[in-house]
Enzyme design. Sequence first.
Site, PDB file in Angstrom:
ATOM      1  N   LYS A 118       0.827  -1.208   0.000  1.00  0.00           N
ATOM      2  CA  LYS A 118       0.000   0.000   0.000  1.00  0.00           C
ATOM      3  C   LYS A 118       0.867   1.266   0.000  1.00  0.00           C
ATOM      4  O   LYS A 118       0.630   2.216  -0.750  1.00  0.00           O
ATOM      5  CB  LYS A 118      -0.906  -0.022   1.226  1.00  0.00           C
ATOM      6  CG  LYS A 118      -1.563   1.274   1.569  1.00  0.00           C
ATOM      7  CD  LYS A 118      -2.592   1.658   0.527  1.00  0.00           C
ATOM      8  CE  LYS A 118      -3.001   3.097   0.693  1.00  0.00           C
ATOM      9  NZ  LYS A 118      -4.339   3.353   0.250  1.00  0.00           N
TER      10      LYS A 118
ATOM     11  N   CYS B 104      -3.381  10.817   2.112  1.00  0.00           N
ATOM     12  CA  CYS B 104      -2.765   9.535   1.753  1.00  0.00           C
ATOM     13  C   CYS B 104      -1.399   9.747   1.118  1.00  0.00           C
ATOM     14  O   CYS B 104      -0.370   9.408   1.698  1.00  0.00           O
ATOM     15  CB  CYS B 104      -3.663   8.783   0.770  1.00  0.00           C
ATOM     16  SG  CYS B 104      -5.349   8.645   1.342  1.00  0.00           S
TER      17      CYS B 104
HETATM   18  N1  SAJ Z   1      -2.208  15.073  -8.248  1.00  0.00           N
HETATM   19  C1  SAJ Z   1      -1.424  15.865  -9.055  1.00  0.00           C
HETATM   20  N2  SAJ Z   1      -1.155  15.446 -10.327  1.00  0.00           N
HETATM   21  C2  SAJ Z   1      -1.634  14.276 -10.807  1.00  0.00           C
HETATM   22  C3  SAJ Z   1      -2.414  13.449  -9.969  1.00  0.00           C
HETATM   23  C4  SAJ Z   1      -2.696  13.876  -8.682  1.00  0.00           C
HETATM   24  O1  SAJ Z   1      -0.973  16.946  -8.669  1.00  0.00           O
HETATM   25  O2  SAJ Z   1      -1.362  13.968 -11.968  1.00  0.00           O
HETATM   26  C5  SAJ Z   1      -2.499  15.516  -6.880  1.00  0.00           C
HETATM   27  C6  SAJ Z   1      -3.989  15.716  -6.602  1.00  0.00           C
HETATM   28  O3  SAJ Z   1      -4.431  16.974  -7.016  1.00  0.00           O
HETATM   29  C7  SAJ Z   1      -4.034  15.539  -5.117  1.00  0.00           C
HETATM   30  C8  SAJ Z   1      -2.953  14.494  -4.850  1.00  0.00           C
HETATM   31  O4  SAJ Z   1      -2.126  14.492  -5.988  1.00  0.00           O
HETATM   32  O5  SAJ Z   1      -3.681  16.731  -4.446  1.00  0.00           O
HETATM   33  C9  SAJ Z   1      -3.459  13.101  -4.609  1.00  0.00           C
HETATM   34  O6  SAJ Z   1      -4.522  12.810  -5.491  1.00  0.00           O
HETATM   35  P1  SAJ Z   1      -4.715  11.388  -6.187  1.00  0.00           P
HETATM   36  O7  SAJ Z   1      -5.925  11.464  -7.021  1.00  0.00           O
HETATM   37  O8  SAJ Z   1      -3.467  10.972  -6.869  1.00  0.00           O
HETATM   38  O9  SAJ Z   1      -4.861  10.371  -4.979  1.00  0.00           O
HETATM   39  P2  SAJ Z   1      -5.761  10.319  -3.638  1.00  0.00           P
HETATM   40  O10 SAJ Z   1      -4.930  10.841  -2.515  1.00  0.00           O
HETATM   41  O11 SAJ Z   1      -7.100  10.875  -3.820  1.00  0.00           O
HETATM   42  O12 SAJ Z   1      -5.921   8.722  -3.513  1.00  0.00           O
HETATM   43  C10 SAJ Z   1      -4.755   7.922  -3.480  1.00  0.00           C
HETATM   44  C11 SAJ Z   1      -4.910   6.767  -4.486  1.00  0.00           C
HETATM   45  N3  SAJ Z   1      -3.651   6.068  -4.658  1.00  0.00           N
HETATM   46  C12 SAJ Z   1      -3.098   5.865  -5.889  1.00  0.00           C
HETATM   47  O13 SAJ Z   1      -3.613   6.280  -6.899  1.00  0.00           O
HETATM   48  C13 SAJ Z   1      -1.833   5.084  -5.914  1.00  0.00           C
HETATM   49  C14 SAJ Z   1      -6.000   5.818  -3.988  1.00  0.00           C
HETATM   50  O14 SAJ Z   1      -6.072   4.670  -4.834  1.00  0.00           O
HETATM   51  C15 SAJ Z   1      -5.683   5.374  -2.547  1.00  0.00           C
HETATM   52  O15 SAJ Z   1      -6.697   4.503  -2.052  1.00  0.00           O
HETATM   53  C16 SAJ Z   1      -5.663   6.619  -1.694  1.00  0.00           C
HETATM   54  O16 SAJ Z   1      -4.587   7.446  -2.155  1.00  0.00           O
HETATM   55  C17 SAJ Z   1      -5.446   6.212  -0.257  1.00  0.00           C
HETATM   56  O17 SAJ Z   1      -6.438   6.180   0.491  1.00  0.00           O
HETATM   57  O18 SAJ Z   1      -4.327   5.862   0.099  1.00  0.00           O
END
Ligand code: SAJ
Length: 435
Positions: free
Chosen positions: A217, A271
Amino acid sequence: MTPTTEVPVPTVAVIGLGYIGLPTAAVLAMHGADVVGVDVNAATVDAVNRGEVPFVEPDLEIAVSGAVAQGRLRAETKTPEADVFIVAVPTPFTGDHAPDLAYIEAAADGIAPRLRGGELVVLESTSPPGATRHMADRILAARPDLSLDGTDGRPVLHVAHCPERVLPGRVMIELVTNDRIVGGLTTEAAERAKALYAMFCQGEIMLTDAVTAEMAKLVENSYRDVNIAFANELSVIADKLGIDVWELIELANHHPRVNILQPGPGVGGHCIAVDPWFIVDAAPQEARLIRTAREVNDAKPAWVVRKTLDAAAGRDALTIAALGLAFKSNIDDLRESPARHIVADVADALPRSEILVVEPHVDTLPAELANRGNVVLVPLDDALARADLVLLLVGHSSFAELGDASAARRFDIIDVVGGRGTSRRAGPPAALGSK
Ligand code: SAJ
């Protein structure tokens, strides 16, 4: 395929009714389990017992209200007896980025007196390596009459880790469709946990040991953090070189083996901005790339603030529209949101300016912004009609008309999300800070 151990319809206590626990409780109830949700927050418990959900997650409220109406889901503040306990509580870090297991320990303390022997306890919270063992040790310290494997004829407590992997905003879909990793402290614990999750999970359920499941994870979220850091670093380099980073990434991504993620205001949420530190804490000398990625992403909000102050230079009392406060697009979750920090820092640095915040998913500003005196929450139309400078901080789809407004009325725009969710994406590329 490994055969699963058959279990009768279980009674399940889900400890922690937050963004993971409540959806899991509702999905289990929808699939026939008799579920009690447990939360220390009485207001959350009351809301769930009324069939209501205290946060926004698509399709969750209908699931909760249906399960409550059918008598399959209820909530309490005290842990009841049950066949299965699922622990879905927060695992924050302390000030020096070390994991704080206090909520897991409190859940263990609530479970221990309820055990009769033969129960399954599953830790779902994202956890540092060794946390599942730590939780089991804490329960067994309170209940030395139980054992993990039947040693000395003592009744067995089955303990496993099954990390949640759902994406906020898609939780009700991904709970059912994602593959799951189950790590047991014993093989039988893993098999029993697999049988439980097979009640609703249509993805593959893969078995391993608990510490590998914990690391899997953390590795998933660290992988994403490192890749977002690469995109954020590129955005800073491209800005220095006068290159449009969005065009740059789009062009590079045409390579068949390149898939660069999107730069943004920084990494938010509870996360991805947290979990990599658990690996750094476990292996501080070795986790060099993972630590640097965290530092790169954590530095991005300050860079956005500097760009804003540069754009404001020479102008005294500006009206600045800040579009988006959530930690990512199309959700109401403001926790660990870079946009929040950016708005606060800009408000402090420009005390004679007024910051018009637009966040369609909330009714009130967080107290730390409302208390500043020069920050107000307004509808999008008002903000665009009055602003001298617009900060596009989150790519909510409701900001789609920004492109049209921008054409009708000239204001400076600092776009840190590349117009994601807005109509500007369809137009010609515009460099950060351009009109
Ligand atoms: N972000 C960027 N650029 C991107 C993608 C995301 O700047 O290209 C930023 C988002 O705006 C946000 C942050 O990253 O601030 C995180 O967003 P996210 O959509 O990547 O992830 P979370 O935090 O909503 O959810 C993640 C997910 N993990 C992965 O994709 C590996 C989700 O599957 C997990 O269950 C979750 O963390 C968790 O609970 O750990």
